[in-house]
Design an enzyme around this catalytic site. Sequence first.
Site, short mmCIF file in Angstrom:
data_model
loop_
_atom_site.label_atom_id
_atom_site.label_comp_id
_atom_site.label_asym_id
_atom_site.label_seq_id
_atom_site.Cartn_x
_atom_site.Cartn_y
_atom_site.Cartn_z
N GLU A 131 9.49 16.36 14.77
CA GLU A 131 9.99 16.24 13.41
C GLU A 131 9.45 17.40 12.56
O GLU A 131 8.24 17.60 12.50
CB GLU A 131 9.49 14.91 12.84
CG GLU A 131 10.51 14.17 12.06
CD GLU A 131 10.04 12.78 11.62
OE1 GLU A 131 8.84 12.48 11.64
OE2 GLU A 131 10.92 12.00 11.23
N LYS A 138 0.86 -1.18 0.00
CA LYS A 138 0.00 0.00 0.00
C LYS A 138 0.90 1.22 0.00
O LYS A 138 1.38 1.65 1.05
CB LYS A 138 -0.88 -0.04 1.26
CG LYS A 138 -2.14 0.75 1.20
CD LYS A 138 -2.01 2.23 1.07
CE LYS A 138 -1.53 2.97 2.28
NZ LYS A 138 -1.39 4.44 2.00
N GLU A 179 9.31 1.05 11.01
CA GLU A 179 10.35 2.07 10.79
C GLU A 179 9.64 3.41 10.97
O GLU A 179 8.92 3.86 10.09
CB GLU A 179 10.92 1.88 9.39
CG GLU A 179 12.31 2.43 9.24
CD GLU A 179 12.31 3.85 8.75
OE1 GLU A 179 12.21 4.76 9.62
OE2 GLU A 179 12.39 4.05 7.54
N CYS A 238 13.07 10.99 7.30
CA CYS A 238 13.01 10.66 8.73
C CYS A 238 14.38 10.75 9.36
O CYS A 238 14.50 10.86 10.58
CB CYS A 238 12.51 9.24 8.94
SG CYS A 238 10.90 8.97 8.26
C1 SIN Z 1 13.28 7.83 5.52
O1 SIN Z 1 13.25 9.02 5.48
O2 SIN Z 1 12.41 7.23 6.12
C2 SIN Z 1 14.33 6.97 4.88
C3 SIN Z 1 15.57 7.65 4.50
C4 SIN Z 1 16.64 6.72 3.98
O3 SIN Z 1 16.40 5.53 3.71
O4 SIN Z 1 17.75 7.18 3.84
#
Ligand code: SIN
Length: 465
Positions: free
Chosen positions: A364, A157, A232, A266
Amino acid sequence: MAEQVEVLNPADNSVIETLDYTSEDQINSMIDAASKAFDQWRKVDAHERSAKLQKWADLMMEHKEELARLITLEGGKTYQEALGEVDYAHGYVDWYAGEAKRIYGRTIPANTPDKDVVVRQYPVGVVGAITPWNFPAAMITRKMAPALAAGCTIVCKPAVQTPLTTIRLVELAHEAGIPKEAVQYIVASGKDAGRIFTTNQTIRKITFTGSTPVGKTLIEESGKMVKNITMELGGLAPLIVHKDADLDFAVDETIKNKFRNAGQTCICANRLYVHEDIHDEYVKKLTEKVHALKVGNGMDENVDIGPLINQKGVDKVLDHIKDAQQKGGELSRSLEEIQSLGGNFLQPVVITNMTQDMKPMREETFGPVIPIMKYSKIEEAVALANDTQFGLAAYYFTNDYRTGIYLNDELNYGVVGWNDGAPSAPHAPFGGVKESGYGREGGIEGIEPYLEKRYLSIGNLNTPE
Ligand code: SIN
């Protein structure tokens, strides 16, 4: 459930494509089909699974420009970055094409002479994957490739903002000979997909990349059927620049790190801690380079930073900037200048005189903002960096090996970059600690979440007559 979704180009909010949502009945039928396909795919020998994945990887490279264009159109990042993302996504498929052939077992010496214990690894079953919009190719291949390599089948998804890249990747997987029912995509909201994946008994594993609050709901709901999960989740990466760092190098790496996908990753540095002795020099060098970055449509040449994904993203970033300003933060350019391009575009900004209570130091931001706080003692920087429930990525710049080792030992993060602003790689085990989630993606570790170990104890092994 709503019936259709419009995929928008973040550069001008024009409609790129309108897609039908997959209905709940269709999703459940697709999961049933994935379950039937699992009975076949898990028995396909590892070398053949590997060859099909390798063919898929090759097709991705043949279609590199087409995939990159889709990534830029629906996600906004610059075309150069999108080409880089296709390489990154391809790296996962290539890596797990290899890992498919290395799913080893082991034998354990038994405690009696007439027994033997054999450990083997088996695929978990049908996987439900939910991925975000910030890396429409890489986040999906780092789930699909290890799942398929392990012998699992998978229903993906993608984010409704960026489904087109996934659709094309799945088509290429089919073209490579991976059975249609072994890898499928659905068009659905995260909420609907989460509900269906957590309540459908046939889905044995859920893998999710996204926010911590959504991850917590999925963890809770998956627990009801004791599903295998990989999460994650969010980050709040600190970046420390110590007094002995190579400042020019640190500035360049900070920019590389921070403005990847316009700051919408992230793992990019959310907050900087800079030693007081070099603070002013670092800020001066950094600000000069940040203000020279060109913001614009990711398809245009010489653009360094594309648009943010949508207005909601822009509003959140502005809220963080204003919060910092109201509490005493000093902006390197005015709020008007930051918003001068309109739409989903924001000019990057450095904010100094930060304190730990300001929003960019606590939440964030997901945008082109570099907030900087001064520190005097290294222990203070460590305490500030660890002062969060998140633990995804952290960075530091120092040329002193003792400081480098000390920081690595003290920082409670899953991914750490020492003099390295770009640590992500398909061969490394990406993932967080604390509320940034669990399970690893990439490297030899990334296939483990799709495998279960079972052992066989063989008895009566006396010498035959
Ligand atoms: C992410 O922002 O979740 C992943 C970044 C990455 O794999 O470098």
